[in-house]
Design a protein around this motif. Sequence first.
Motif, PDB file in Angstrom:
ATOM      1  N   LYS A   1     -15.304   7.258  10.711  1.00 55.34           N
ATOM      2  CA  LYS A   1     -15.487   8.760  11.153  1.00 55.34           C
ATOM      3  C   LYS A   1     -15.183   8.558   8.998  1.00 55.34           C
TER       4      LYS A   1
ATOM      5  N   ASP B   1     -10.688  19.222  15.478  1.00 58.41           N
ATOM      6  CA  ASP B   1     -11.949  18.618  15.861  1.00 58.41           C
ATOM      7  C   ASP B   1     -12.876  18.875  14.654  1.00 58.41           C
TER       8      ASP B   1
ATOM      9  N   VAL C   1     -15.770  12.790  13.886  1.00 59.16           N
ATOM     10  CA  VAL C   1     -14.731  12.694  14.760  1.00 59.16           C
ATOM     11  C   VAL C   1     -16.137  12.140  16.641  1.00 59.16           C
TER      12      VAL C   1
ATOM     13  N   LYS D   1     -15.677   8.209  16.312  1.00 56.13           N
ATOM     14  CA  LYS D   1     -14.343   8.003  16.778  1.00 56.13           C
ATOM     15  C   LYS D   1     -14.488   7.552  18.616  1.00 56.13           C
TER      16      LYS D   1
END
Length: 348
Positions: free
Chosen positions: A40, A205, A216, A219
């Motif tokens: 990220k 997000d 995001v 991740k």
Amino acid sequence: MECAVRSRHPTVNCPVAVSRIMRPDDANIAGNVHGGTILKMIEEAGAIISTRHCNSQNGERSVAVLARVERTDFLTPMLIGEVAHVSAEITYTSKHSVEVQVTVMGENILNGVKRVTNRATLWYVPLSADNVHSVVKVPPLQYSSPEQEEEGRKRYEAQKLNRSESKQRNATIIFPTINVDRKSKEPCTVGYSQSSLIHLVGPSDCTLHNFLQGGVTMKLMDEVAGIVAARHCKTNIVTASVDAINFHQKIEKGSVINVSGRMIFTSNKSMEIEVVVDVDHVLKSPQESAHSVTAFFTYVSLGKDGTALPIPTLKIETEDEKKRFEEGRERYLQAKARRTGEVTKKCQ
């Protein structure tokens, strides 16, 4: 670190640096920072420098969005309390894309010791700030030599071909529905460890365009892959590498994504997990679910002393699993040969 002056033709020597101390909520129970946390940060640095470059000249304003991440190796684990320094640099531009190379260093702020933990290459595409469906032309980059530009062009053509092949290949993949009664499944089978995560894409997000940030997404993919690896091994696991990640379509705010992961291949000391992101556009009329992002994550199992542990052998039950296992073995052998070649070059 920002460039003090914006030239009409930006050069490669205009890096962006992002630093952050690693905190307990960034790590697993063993104290190793999640690979997704680092991915990220890598993507955020890439998005900053790409967007800045694409708006460096007078013209239509744009926001750079992630299109592809090349293979990323996790050289050493990042630990809680260390500072992650992420530096990004633009190394090539085509008419409509930007190549960014990123280096991550971990710093022990108690003794000042630093080490390289990750290197990654990302590709971004600038979308108009006013019309998300319009791709904006990228300002030219001034190269230090014709050779540097030619090498960049070769990388651009290679990733373009790979991305096209990946999109065609993924169109035929039918990923199994994750609805497993773990008590009825035998440990070390594909079905026993396969996992999924459902996530509603919210405002926090998203990018300025109200689409899910690439960082995001990565991740969440790493979290699912980590669950699969932990279920298979029952030990502390860490991300070793991530194969090329291709982003095939934008994911809008308000969509529901299903991040699915399953074990593909195991060697003596590593395991490969396939992760797929499917999108459900719940606010629109019904349509076919489509693979938005795909990647292969490689994990290793670590003992309490940090040494690599043997990986339980994956039990193959179907012809489809056998086929995927052989494909994973081929990727494993290719990666092993690449590492051997890199070591040989360093020793010469």
